[in-house]
Design an enzyme around this catalytic site. Structure first.
Site, mmCIF file in Angstrom:
data_model
loop_
_atom_site.group_PDB
_atom_site.id
_atom_site.type_symbol
_atom_site.label_atom_id
_atom_site.label_comp_id
_atom_site.label_asym_id
_atom_site.label_seq_id
_atom_site.Cartn_x
_atom_site.Cartn_y
_atom_site.Cartn_z
ATOM 1 N N HIS A 81 -4.097 1.036 11.790
ATOM 2 C CA HIS A 81 -3.887 -0.221 12.522
ATOM 3 C C HIS A 81 -5.257 -0.825 12.833
ATOM 4 C CE1 HIS A 81 -2.652 -3.244 15.165
ATOM 5 N NE2 HIS A 81 -2.142 -2.557 16.155
ATOM 6 N N ASN A 87 -10.299 -2.831 2.370
ATOM 7 C CA ASN A 87 -9.966 -2.840 0.944
ATOM 8 C C ASN A 87 -11.222 -2.578 0.122
ATOM 9 O OD1 ASN A 87 -7.212 -3.374 1.133
ATOM 10 N ND2 ASN A 87 -7.443 -5.582 0.956
ATOM 11 N N HIS A 144 0.830 -1.221 0.000
ATOM 12 C CA HIS A 144 0.000 0.000 0.000
ATOM 13 C C HIS A 144 0.863 1.269 0.000
ATOM 14 C CE1 HIS A 144 -3.858 -2.117 0.843
ATOM 15 N NE2 HIS A 144 -3.073 -2.978 1.445
HETATM 16 FE FE1 HDE Z 1 -2.493 -4.763 5.504
HETATM 17 N N1 HDE Z 1 -0.682 -3.973 5.958
HETATM 18 N N2 HDE Z 1 -1.823 -6.595 6.081
HETATM 19 N N3 HDE Z 1 -4.232 -5.651 4.883
HETATM 20 N N4 HDE Z 1 -3.166 -3.027 4.866
HETATM 21 C C1 HDE Z 1 -0.341 -2.692 5.782
HETATM 22 O O1 HDE Z 1 0.763 -1.390 7.378
HETATM 23 C C2 HDE Z 1 -0.720 -6.821 6.795
HETATM 24 C C3 HDE Z 1 -4.571 -6.956 4.982
HETATM 25 C C4 HDE Z 1 -4.420 -2.721 4.432
HETATM 26 O O2 HDE Z 1 -3.252 3.520 3.937
HETATM 27 C C5 HDE Z 1 0.975 -2.358 6.386
HETATM 28 O O3 HDE Z 1 1.137 0.811 7.758
HETATM 29 C C6 HDE Z 1 -0.646 -8.197 7.181
HETATM 30 C C7 HDE Z 1 -5.969 -7.152 4.734
HETATM 31 C C8 HDE Z 1 -4.488 -1.335 4.041
HETATM 32 O O4 HDE Z 1 -1.625 3.326 5.379
HETATM 33 C C9 HDE Z 1 1.412 -3.675 7.040
HETATM 34 C C10 HDE Z 1 -1.757 -8.796 6.630
HETATM 35 C C11 HDE Z 1 -6.472 -5.909 4.488
HETATM 36 C C12 HDE Z 1 -3.218 -0.828 4.271
HETATM 37 C C13 HDE Z 1 0.267 -4.592 6.682
HETATM 38 C C14 HDE Z 1 -2.490 -7.786 5.951
HETATM 39 C C15 HDE Z 1 -5.371 -4.987 4.576
HETATM 40 C C16 HDE Z 1 -2.421 -1.896 4.794
HETATM 41 C C17 HDE Z 1 1.963 -1.708 5.449
HETATM 42 C C18 HDE Z 1 -2.164 -10.265 6.703
HETATM 43 C C19 HDE Z 1 -7.909 -5.517 4.137
HETATM 44 C C20 HDE Z 1 -2.738 0.586 4.000
HETATM 45 C C21 HDE Z 1 2.096 -0.284 5.907
HETATM 46 C C22 HDE Z 1 -2.282 -10.774 8.004
HETATM 47 C C23 HDE Z 1 -8.835 -5.826 5.187
HETATM 48 C C24 HDE Z 1 -3.063 1.499 5.128
HETATM 49 C C25 HDE Z 1 1.301 -0.183 7.090
HETATM 50 C C26 HDE Z 1 -2.604 2.898 4.793
HETATM 51 C C27 HDE Z 1 -1.082 -1.760 5.183
HETATM 52 C C28 HDE Z 1 0.231 -5.861 7.100
HETATM 53 C C29 HDE Z 1 -3.670 -8.061 5.227
HETATM 54 C C30 HDE Z 1 -5.567 -3.589 4.341
HETATM 55 C C31 HDE Z 1 2.769 -4.171 6.661
HETATM 56 C C32 HDE Z 1 0.461 -8.837 7.995
HETATM 57 C C33 HDE Z 1 -6.743 -8.483 4.795
HETATM 58 C C34 HDE Z 1 -5.695 -0.597 3.486
HETATM 59 O O5 HDE Z 1 1.530 -3.557 8.417
#
Ligand code: HDE
Length: 695
Positions: free
Chosen positions: A345, A154, A81
């Site tokens: 978060h 999402n 992202h």
């Molecule tokens: Fe994320 N995800 N994600 N994700 N995600 C990040 O956090 C992660 C997942 C989503 O505009 C990171 O600050 C793991 C699902 C959005 O700043 C990180 C897993 C969904 C955004 C991270 C998921 C998301 C992130 C990268 C699986 C939809 C952007 C930078 C367990 C429900 C937020 C950050 C923004 C961002 C980890 C799966 C949505 C690395 C480990 C499912 C919208 O922490």
């Protein structure tokens, strides 16, 4: 209409520090450039050197401070992202939801809760284009009176994997291949398809990723989803499962793949610009927040597990209940300070909202703080203005890198007796976790209830309209056409066959790989679920021009009256009309008025507009009809099934482009005129044309 402004003389360059006065008044100091230590700078053009043409001196603390700060301007981009656009706004509940949750901001319609929303692509880097085929992040920070609540979702309601432990593998597979460093922001490569061909659980999400949802027309036109099952908890401690849904007020729309490809070249910031400009002109994007709520008994009756993030609950099974609206009405003042530094978060919840045991969500609860530590440099990221709660915040966490607070007093621990006024825990108002019963052996297993990988993928495909199904076939053909390893293609086809045999045949045919799908026995035989019309964007699209853009091509001698009438009517429908000239300089009308176009044709291909109008004069059409940019403008608009308005004097352009007039090519100076054209344009595209031009 934009009338030509008189060009002004370029302003004289102003150099600070030439006031010639040693002592300045406060007013003068306020406008004086200083170092980070507050020292006034006398010359911001020249570094300190020994002699006029001599070497620069290390002593120049002003130069060193400036360059050092510049050298460190970038922070690590988000691992996923990374590319995003954000905006401020507010959320307002429709009513009182206290029977379901004690979260105050959902129970009082008089409260306008400030929000910051960030929309993002997933795979590409921060500088990548806005329209790759990709999932979009839809993250909203609610600054509630009881603390920050982040709904980090999402634009697709399901996910690729069921367990957080697979996330690094998924992200490695989709990002640039590690040896060659490409492709940027694209799923169309071997490692991605290799991975998902070995992950049957990803197949529901793959169907969504191959659909129009992955190439949205605008961030303002996207649906959003919390994805996981969460819990609402009311004041009595009663818990209800909840899924969150965002619906855009102006409806959803997507671009065609060929448009996406061309937009990425013509305007890589297409989505970011669209969001920013809409807010600047006061056309505030709005979404309705709805929930699906259900209890454990209902969950037990579903043929899927509500803890499995690869599954959705069809609206036809549990209807959406609208609970409030979000309006984005202010652009960030500074992209870096706000959009880049915002830290979302899913673990940021307020009393009344709690987690389910979804293993993907549980993993996310660890990941997001952890990532901010490296991205934002330490544990004080909550003090950055965009992340700060807007309600009182005080505890005994202290110190650490980049501490911005100056706490007072002797006491930095609790309990204490030295400061009776210091903060204490509050059992009544404080967050309490819903006491869900837990028991069981410690195991590394996947529940049997997570094993049906194809039924909902099939449900999704079969719920699409015919054009949407065609787009899915074309998307597979493009993506797999880029996959070099034949076995990967065959394995992918095997999954497609499990989803839908007819879809598989169409993809095989498109690839010239008839009968080559591997046989992949499903862990659980898929079932045929009743189609869910709510899953189709086209099926539920309502005719509208709200927030849509019309490009009007002009030349000298254009008919002012027709264009003026069109502008007035289109703006009344909420559309934005932009004028395109043969060049960016002024264009003379048939009267004595000249207009300043918004664009020159060379910089404004028709892919940047939802609909186009050809309003050139006869002489203009003659002069322009052999220009590549003009022909491509017209041909692309037609090939992208757009509604084209034209004046009789522009006919030569249609003829030159080889376009037959159909229902979507509407003359402005006869019949229903501009009104008839706009009525057609509200429908978006002329889908039956696809069969004629074999799109
Ligand atoms: Fe994320 N995800 N994600 N994700 N995600 C990040 O956090 C992660 C997942 C989503 O505009 C990171 O600050 C793991 C699902 C959005 O700043 C990180 C897993 C969904 C955004 C991270 C998921 C998301 C992130 C990268 C699986 C939809 C952007 C930078 C367990 C429900 C937020 C950050 C923004 C961002 C980890 C799966 C949505 C690395 C480990 C499912 C919208 O922490």
């Amino acid at each position: 209409m934009a009338k030509q402004k008189k060009p002004t003389q370029p302003e004289k360059a102003f150099h600070a520090g030439n006031a010639g006065e040693l002592h300045q008044t406060t007013d003068q100091r306020d406008s004086t450039l200083t170092t980070n230590q507050g020292v006034a700078i006398s010359d911001n053009q020249n570094s300190l050197r020994s002699g006029e043409r001599g070497p620069t001196l290390l002593e120049d603390f002003i130069l060193r401070e400036k360059i050092t700060h510049f050298d460190h301007e970038r922070i690590p981009e988000r691992i996923v992202h990374a590319r995003g656009s954000g905006a401020h706004g507010y959320f307002q509940a429709y009513g009182d939801l206290s029977d379901l949750t004690r979260a105050g901001f959902l129970c009082d319609p008089s409260i306008e809760t400030p929000v910051f929303a960030r929309f993002s692509t997933v795979a590409g880097g921060a500088g990548s284009v806005d329209l790759p085929r990709d999932v979009r992040g839809f993250a909203v920070k609610f600054y509630t009176q009881e603390g920050n609540f982040d709904l980090v979702g999402n634009n697709i309601p399901v996910f690729f994997i069921q367990d957080a432990i697979k996330f690094p593998d998924l992200v490695h597979a989709v990002k640039m291949e590690p040896d060659r460093g490409y492709p940027q922001a694209a799923t169309a490569h071997d490692t991605f398809w290799d991975f998902v061909s070995l992950m049957p659980e990803s197949w529901h999400m793959i169907l969504w990723a191959m659909s129009d949802r992955a190439i949205p027309r605008s961030l303002r036109m996207m649906e959003g989803f919390g994805v996981h099952t969460f819990r609402f908890v009311n004041a009595k401690g009663e818990s209800t499962f909840v899924k969150f849904h965002w619906r855009p007020k102006i409806g959803s729309a997507s671009v065609l793949w060929d448009e996406a490809v061309k937009i990425c070249g013509a305007d890589p910031d297409f989505h970011r610009r669209d969001l920013f400009e809409a807010i600047e002109r006061g056309d505030f994007p709005e979404w309705e927040l709805s929930v699906q709520t259900f209890d454990q008994a209902t969950a037990d009756g579903f043929p899927f597990d509500v803890l499995d993030a690869t599954k959705l609950i069809p609206e036809e099974m549990v209807p959406l209940q609208p609970i409030g609206k979000m309006v984005l009405n202010r652009n960030p003042d500074n992209f870096f300070a706000e959009t880049e530094q915002v830290a979302f978060h899913p673990g940021h919840v307020v009393p009344g909202i709690d987690f389910s045991d979804d293993p993907l969500l549980q993993g996310r609860l660890f990941s997001y703080t952890d990532t901010q530590l490296s991205r934002l440099g330490g544990p004080n990221f909550h003090q950055i203005p965009v992340n700060r709660p807007r309600c009182p915040m005080h505890n005994f966490q202290r110190d650490a890198i980049m501490q911005m607070e100056v706490p007072h007093g002797r006491v930095n621990y609790e309990p204490n007796s030295l400061d009776p006024a210091s903060v204490r825990e509050n059992p009544g108002a404080g967050f309490t976790t819903h006491p869900a019963t837990q028991s069981g052996d410690k195991l590394r297993v996947r529940s049997e209830t997570f094993m049906d990988h194809y039924s909902q993928a099939r449900l999704f495909y079969r719920s699409m309209t015919a054009p949407e199904q065609d787009h899915i076939v074309n998307a597979f053909a493009f993506e797999l056409g880029k996959v070099e390893t034949p076995e990967v293609r065959c394995r992918v086809l095997g999954h497609v066959k499990n989803v839908d045999a007819e879809l598989c045949e169409r993809v095989e045919q498109a690839l010239g790989m008839e009968g080559q799908a591997y046989n992949i026995p499903p862990a659980v035989e898929p079932i045929d679920m009743a189609p869910s019309p709510a899953l189709s964007l086209l099926g539920k699209a309502k005719p509208t021009l709200a927030g849509r853009k019309i490009g009007v091509l002009l030349s000298d001698g254009f008919e002012l009256a027709i264009v003026d009438q069109l502008l007035a009517l289109a703006e009344g429908e909420g559309a934005v009309v932009e004028l395109i000239g043969p060049h960016i300089g002024e264009v003379e009308s048939d009267g004595d008025t000249a207009v300043s176009p918004n664009h020159a044709i060379a910089a404004a291909p028709s892919v940047l507009f939802d609909s186009v109008v050809l309003a050139v004069s006869e002489a203009g059409a003659e002069a322009m009809k052999r220009e590549a940019a003009v022909l491509n403008f017209v041909r692309d608009a037609y090939a992208h099934l757009k509604i084209i308005g034209f004046t009789a004097s522009s006919m030569a352009l249609l003829e030159m482009a080889g376009i037959d007039v159909d229902d979507g090519v509407v003359e402005l100076d006869s019949g229903g005129g501009a009104t008839a054209y706009l009525d057609m344009a509200k429908k978006g595209r002329l889908w039956p044309r696809a069969a004629v031009i074999k799109a």
